[in-house]
Scaffold this motif. Structure first.
Motif, PDB file in Angstrom:
ATOM      1  N   VAL A  18       0.847  -1.201   0.000  1.00  0.00           N
ATOM      2  CA  VAL A  18       0.000   0.000   0.000  1.00  0.00           C
ATOM      3  C   VAL A  18       0.877   1.243   0.000  1.00  0.00           C
ATOM      4  O   VAL A  18       0.593   2.232  -0.703  1.00  0.00           O
ATOM      5  CB  VAL A  18      -0.943  -0.022   1.222  1.00  0.00           C
TER       6      VAL A  18
ATOM      7  N   LEU B 267      -6.654   5.607  -1.764  1.00  0.00           N
ATOM      8  CA  LEU B 267      -6.527   4.564  -0.748  1.00  0.00           C
ATOM      9  C   LEU B 267      -7.879   3.934  -0.435  1.00  0.00           C
ATOM     10  O   LEU B 267      -7.989   2.717  -0.246  1.00  0.00           O
ATOM     11  CB  LEU B 267      -5.894   5.148   0.529  1.00  0.00           C
TER      12      LEU B 267
ATOM     13  N   THR C 140      -8.300  -2.747   0.552  1.00  0.00           N
ATOM     14  CA  THR C 140      -7.578  -2.843   1.815  1.00  0.00           C
ATOM     15  C   THR C 140      -8.348  -2.101   2.892  1.00  0.00           C
ATOM     16  O   THR C 140      -9.139  -1.197   2.596  1.00  0.00           O
ATOM     17  CB  THR C 140      -6.158  -2.251   1.707  1.00  0.00           C
TER      18      THR C 140
END
Length: 726
Positions: A546, A575, A580
């Motif tokens: 990430v 993001l 995630t």
């Protein structure tokens, strides 16, 4: 504010608890160890010492932690009339502070002096009712002036030490006529300051063992308990020369257990006196640990519990069971070792004294060669000796490994060299059919290795080999994880006109997982400079992946011309769209090198620090928004400012200041004080911007490496705008 007693129970530390424990100590070494282990976490330990006034009126170094050999030689004896800090503190009757810059000058060795990072050293006089007793010197994790409340704590701790020492010293007169008679010759206790307090406080024979140097001292009463003549230098006889052979494995097993856990212990055994007589004794003592939990000293008493002295008195023990207990103790100590350094520490801290060995050299197989590792971990005054042993034993260690068979010296055999030890054992280390290394164990006196001894050492070799194999695998994975993390960071920082920069990254020391800290320095199309630093939640491969995507995305948004607020907003949405659940904190600011104008935005990240030309250090007032990915629709406020010529910016991740034993805000304040001290003493105006920033980066990271553990990654980026040329 000071930690209340009730609140301190979770951390196990508080000034009041420390004072209570100090008032129960029985030696100078125990006092210093208690201060380091139980005092406030900002007492770092490295470079700390306790001095006592001797009969000649000189300050004599009696206990220390983390002092290099040369410091022992140079500062082992201090004249109270001189100008050294210990003398100044005693003469002025008040604490005397030595700044980090002075420690760097006085301790030019990088590991000994600069290794204190931005640590100050304070010397505290030990005085009770106008009676001068000595001086306590402590290294502190204060980067600037010591706050008054911390100084109060230090003076309270010093007062407790002084009163306890005063009490112990008063026992000399009370017990001078009650001490047991000794044979002719000097009393070694009076010749060795290590024992002076233990002798005065003890009613029986007193002893002290320095586990770092391997030296062991007895007072005259201890020699009398063992029925041995007093040695001129007070050196204690070897364990196997005084302990009954049937009891020796029991004693070794109990000693190994005590060394592995630390604290108090009690062992009963029989001693062999002259003429074949046997007597029962009881050894009670305490294993003292340093701030890193490693055993450094044992002090205690020997008591004669059987005055009959009958030949072969006592019940027969089971040597096989005792040897098994010793092996189990060593196995437990090695099972707790994670890295190769931990294994070698367990070998030197537990196995060596438990075996009664004078030294242990550990070689590991590396690309077909045997390379010594133990003496690089052992350090201290024994490093030169262990290096010599490693060179001397290279051939026999290779031969033992090639034959896959241990080698033992024979009593009366011809030594291979005039420098060879009196007795030795060489153990091949083989795990799962793979050659791991070789281990040399040396002894100061000749000895015969029985069949049971050889079996014990062979079994120990197998356990040691497995521990080393496991530790090497861990070290390899941890190293690769760190390399992967570093590969995703900039290899070098771009050269920028009128700007000096420095950056550092330290991986976590806990576990094999990798983190998500990153930094970046960007050349923007409009001539401005972009400074980025961020921290992705978590310590695993996902966090690193990430981090790589965020770094690339933020760089793209920034080079497209978006201001810091818009750049963070777009990165937050990026993001949130990833598969995630991780979030990230981030700071992004831009600087115009021409006029110093700043624009900045912050997403849950620590504020950067401005170090002004007048040496003040303050956090920039940047209104922040939520961490990236938490609320993708939330805008980030944009702040503006200016970085004047001669000013410096520090951006960092929270691992730089976060300490489990200290409040986060207090850690930040200590850092700010240290930055101000750095700016006054060795800032860019004194030694040049580039060298000054590199030195500051070293100091900041070295201060972090002194912690017992580093649970989080650390990243920092320094930027200095040079003043305009007149």
């Amino acid at each position: 504010m000071p930690i209340p007693e009730d609140e301190s129970r979770t951390s196990g530390r508080s000034p009041m608890r420390c004072v209570r424990l100090l008032l129960g100590c029985t030696s100078a070494a125990e006092l210093l160890g208690t201060v380091l282990a139980e005092g406030p976490g900002w007492i770092t330990g490295e470079g700390s010492a306790l001095y006592l006034l001797d009969s000649a009126g000189m300050l004599r170094l009696t206990a220390s932690h983390g002092l290099p050999d040369w410091a022992h030689e140079r500062y082992g004896l201090v004249d109270p009339a001189g100008d050294l800090p210990a003398a100044m503190a005693l003469r002025l009757r008040r604490p005397y502070l030595l700044s980090p810059e002075h420690t760097s000058i006085d301790y030019p060795n990088r590991n000994a002096g600069m290794g204190t990072g931005m640590v100050a050293v304070v010397t505290l006089p030990l005085v009770v009712d106008e009676r001068e007793i000595g001086v306590l010197a402590l290294a502190l994790a204060h980067r600037g002036t010591v706050p008054p409340r911390d100084l109060d704590v230090l003076e309270t701790i010093a007062g407790a030490c002084a009163h306890r020492l005063h009490h112990l010293l008063d026992h000399v007169g009370d017990r001078a006529d009650d001490r047991p008679p000794r044979e002719a010759g000097p009393d070694p206790a009076l010749a060795h300051p290590l024992l002076s307090l233990a002798v005065r406080a003890a009613g029986h024979g007193a002893f002290e063992r320095d586990l770092v140097t391997g030296e062991s001292y007895w007072d005259a009463a201890a020699f009398a308990v063992a029925g041995r003549p007093v040695a001129a230098d007070g050196a204690a006889p070897e364990l196997e020369r005084i302990v009954h052979p049937e009891d020796l494995p029991d004693v070794q097993a109990a000693l190994a257990e005590a060394l592995a856990s630390g604290g108090r212990y009690r062992i009963g055994y029989r001693v062999l006196r002259r003429g074949g007589k046997v007597a029962r004794v009881e050894e009670s003592g305490e294993v003292m640990l340093d701030v890193h939990g490693r055993p450094v000293r044992i002090a205690g008493l020997l008591a004669d519990v059987d005055h009959r002295g009958e030949r072969h008195a006592g019940a027969r023990r089971d040597p096989a069971g005792a040897r098994t207990a010793l092996l189990l103790s060593l196995t437990r100590a090695l099972s707790r070792a994670v890295t190769v350094r931990d294994v070698t520490a367990a070998v030197t801290d537990v196995a060596r004294p438990a075996f009664g060995a004078s030294g242990i050299v550990l070689d590991l197989v590396d690309e077909g060669r045997l390379l010594p590792v133990s003496h690089t971990v052992y350090g201290g005054p024994r490093r030169a000796e262990l290096t010599r042993l490693a060179e001397l034993s290279e051939g026999v260690m290779q031969r033992s490994l090639a034959r896959s068979a241990p080698l033992f010296s024979e009593p009366g055999g011809k030594p291979g060299s005039a420098d060879a030890p009196a007795a030795w054992a060489v153990l091949p280390l083989v795990a799962s059919g793979r050659q791991v290394g070789s281990c040399l164990i040396t002894f100061a006196a000749e000895r015969a290795f029985s069949r049971e001894d050889r079996t014990l050492y062979s079994a120990f070799a197998g356990i040691l080999a497995q521990s080393l194999e496991r530790a090497r695998l861990y070290d390899t994975h941890h190293h690769r994880a760190g390399e992967l993390q570093r590969a995703m960071l900039p290899r070098t920082l771009p050269r920028l006109p009128g700007i000096a920069t420095a950056a550092r990254y330290l991986p976590s020391t806990e576990g094999m997982q990798i983190g998500g800290d990153w930094y970046d320095l960007l050349k923007l199309p409009d001539g401005r400079i972009g400074l980025v630093i961020g921290d992705v939640q978590g310590h695993n491969a996902e966090a690193t992946a990430v981090m790589g995507q965020l770094r690339s995305g933020l760089r793209a948004y920034a080079t497209d011309g978006h201001d810091p607020a818009a750049t963070l907003a777009r990165t937050s949405r990026l993001l949130a769209e990833m598969d995630t659940e991780l979030f990230a904190t981030c700071l992004y600011l831009t600087l115009d090198p021409a006029d110093g104008s700043l624009t900045a935005a912050r997403a849950g990240h620590p504020a950067p620090v401005r170090i002004a030309a007048d040496a003040t250090a303050v956090e920039l007032e940047l209104p922040g928004g939520p961490p990236l990915g938490v609320d993708p629709e939330q805008p980030y406020p944009l702040a503006t400012g200016r970085l004047a010529g001669g000013e410096t910016l520090l951006a960092y991740t929270d691992g730089l200041v976060e300490d489990r034993e200290e409040d986060y805000d207090e850690s930040v304040q200590r850092m700010l004080g240290g930055l101000e001290l750095w700016a006054r003493q060795t800032g860019p105006g004194r030694i040049g911007p580039a060298p000054a920033l590199e030195r500051l980066a070293d100091l900041l990271t070295l201060n972090v490496t002194e912690r017992r553990s580093r649970p989080d990654d650390v990243a920092l980026l320094l930027l200095h705008r040079m003043p305009p040329v007149p």
